[in-house]
Design an enzyme around this catalytic site. Structure first.
Site, short mmCIF file in Angstrom:
data_model
loop_
_atom_site.label_atom_id
_atom_site.label_comp_id
_atom_site.label_asym_id
_atom_site.label_seq_id
_atom_site.Cartn_x
_atom_site.Cartn_y
_atom_site.Cartn_z
N GLY A 209 0.59 -1.25 0.11
CA GLY A 209 0.28 0.11 0.21
C GLY A 209 0.91 1.28 -0.05
O GLY A 209 0.30 1.99 0.70
N ASP A 232 1.41 -1.24 -5.01
CA ASP A 232 0.17 -1.09 -4.93
C ASP A 232 -0.56 -1.45 -5.48
O ASP A 232 -0.80 -2.20 -6.61
CB ASP A 232 -0.28 0.52 -4.35
CG ASP A 232 -0.96 1.02 -3.54
OD1 ASP A 232 -2.05 0.49 -3.84
OD2 ASP A 232 -0.86 1.89 -2.04
N ASP A 252 -2.81 -6.99 -5.66
CA ASP A 252 -4.58 -6.42 -4.25
C ASP A 252 -3.00 -7.63 -3.06
O ASP A 252 -3.22 -8.38 -3.05
CB ASP A 252 -5.21 -7.24 -5.08
CG ASP A 252 -6.01 -6.76 -4.16
OD1 ASP A 252 -6.23 -6.95 -2.51
OD2 ASP A 252 -7.65 -7.78 -4.24
N MET A 253 -3.23 -6.80 -2.09
CA MET A 253 -3.10 -7.38 -0.72
C MET A 253 -3.67 -8.68 -0.24
O MET A 253 -3.33 -8.65 0.83
CB MET A 253 -2.38 -5.94 0.63
CG MET A 253 -3.75 -5.11 0.54
SD MET A 253 -2.94 -4.19 1.71
CE MET A 253 -4.49 -2.87 1.38
N LYS A 266 2.63 1.19 6.89
CA LYS A 266 2.56 2.74 7.04
C LYS A 266 1.44 2.89 7.25
O LYS A 266 0.88 3.52 5.56
CB LYS A 266 3.71 3.04 5.77
CG LYS A 266 3.28 5.14 6.75
CD LYS A 266 4.86 5.10 5.83
CE LYS A 266 4.83 7.07 6.38
NZ LYS A 266 3.61 7.64 5.65
N HIS A 270 -4.90 1.59 9.50
CA HIS A 270 -6.25 1.63 10.37
C HIS A 270 -7.05 2.06 8.68
O HIS A 270 -8.29 2.20 9.21
CB HIS A 270 -5.67 2.85 10.41
CG HIS A 270 -5.32 4.28 9.78
ND1 HIS A 270 -5.69 5.48 10.15
CD2 HIS A 270 -4.43 4.32 7.83
CE1 HIS A 270 -4.75 6.25 8.58
NE2 HIS A 270 -4.83 5.18 7.90
#
Length: 367
Positions: A209, A232, A252-253, A266, A270
């Protein structure tokens, strides 16, 4: 004529004044946003920076008006700027003096954090973040918070035709450019690289990301032996420039993650629910060797809400930003990160150090 300061003295009056200030709290951020967009903050900062003698840093509203990037055609502009600036002065954003009966203004040191065009390369800027946060797209989202509490759903989607935040940004070039410029990344990363030694010995670092790749650019500039993989979505990489030792890889993670000695997350976790975070972390686990680690950089919420602590303010502000913008996004406590790590196969969760408002957290396969 001196300041006209009402006599307070008693607790009830103090509380009443605090309440009135809260009732008018929308004025300051919106006025500050306009001052940034007009170039007022840059203008005052440059005047202070270039003033060797210290005698000409203060500018009149008329002097500010003629130095703006876009010259006002409105003859009332100096008077309007004066009204804007005296509000900013009351919040200690600028200094105000009265000379020959007229107000003059000078940048306070905090202005260098909010430059729009003359950005300090050693610091970065929060100007874009403020502008994005107060953009109509996001202001409309806040209006849905009450309805989310009562009825459920996602505030951003309710306010924007059901679209998710990142889908919306991918379709809005203006907002996408602003979003990719947001934050305090330069100063935070420089501080992290000063206090955190965990990149030493890493050969391949994957930034999951990673957006346009600026984080890896900073890391590899200090550690040129590291091969960086900036990972990303394709749409996020369209604006990514070239960096030495950094390869941009689309993917795609939630499907898989490129292999590396260490994986950087990083301000990614969240954005997602606990379940989604565990999916991401399990994919990271698969991509790491037995002695590998995930390096998480996130805000960590304190267990108690302390009104005297600016870190608490920042953490809970950001938590509500996540609540309104994303489905299940939130800032987390130490205990929540420890549990999430364990559920994802990482027995060790070490809170290594902090830089400004971000913690560096290492998750390792080995206890």
């Amino acid at each position: 004529m001196g300041h006209l300061i009402p006599q307070t003295g008693d607790e009830e009056t103090e509380l009443g004044l605090a309440a009135v200030r809260l009732a008018n709290c929308a004025a300051f951020p919106m006025v500050f946003k306009a001052a940034i967009e007009l170039g007022v903050i840059d203008t005052l900062y440059l005047a202070a920076r270039d003033d060797v003698t210290g005698s000409s840093s203060f500018l009149t509203p008329s002097e500010i008006a003629i130095r703006l990037p876009t010259k006002p055609s409105n003859p009332e502009a100096p008077a309007l700027l004066d009204r804007i600036l005296r509000l900013l002065a009351s919040y200690s954003m600028v200094k105000c003096q009265i000379i020959d009966g007229n107000r003059v203004y000078k940048a306070e040191p905090i202005c260098r954090y909010f430059l729009k065009d003359n950005v300090d390369e050693e610091l970065g800027t929060l100007a874009s973040q403020l502008i994005v946060t107060l953009d109509t797209v996001f202001l409309n989202t806040w209006g849905e918070l009450k309805n989310v509490v009562l009825e459920g759903g996602v505030a951003f989607g309710r306010a924007n035709g059901g679209l998710k935040l990142f889908d919306y940004i991918s379709k809005d070039e203006r907002l996408s450019k602003l979003f990719n410029r947001t934050g305090f990344s330069v100063a935070v990363l420089k501080k992290i690289l000063q206090v955190y030694s965990g990149f030493e010995g890493v050969n391949v670092l994957v930034d999951v990301g990673g957006g346009v790749g600026d984080t890896l650019g900073f890391v590899t500039s200090k550690y040129p032996n590291i091969k960086g993989i900036n990972f990303d979505l394709t749409c996020a990489l369209t604006q990514a420039p070239s960096y030495p030792n950094v390869e941009h890889v689309a993917g795609d993670m939630f499907v898989d993650v490129p292999k590396g000695d260490a994986i950087l997350l990083k301000r990614i976790l969240h954005d997602w629910t606990d379940e989604d975070c565990e999916k991401i972390l399990k994919n990271c686990w698969k991509a790491l060797p037995e002695n590998g680690k995930v390096i998480v950089m996130e805000v960590v919420t304190p267990d108690e809400a302390d009104n005297r602590d600016v870190i608490s303010n920042i953490a809970f502000d950001m938590d509500l930003l996540m609540l309104t913008q994303l489905s299940g996004g939130k800032e987390r406590s130490r205990a929540e990160y420890v549990a999430m790590a364990a559920n994802s196969g990482f027995p060790r969760c070490n809170f290594v150090c902090s830089a400004y408002h971000l913690w560096v957290i290492e998750l390792t396969k080995q206890a």
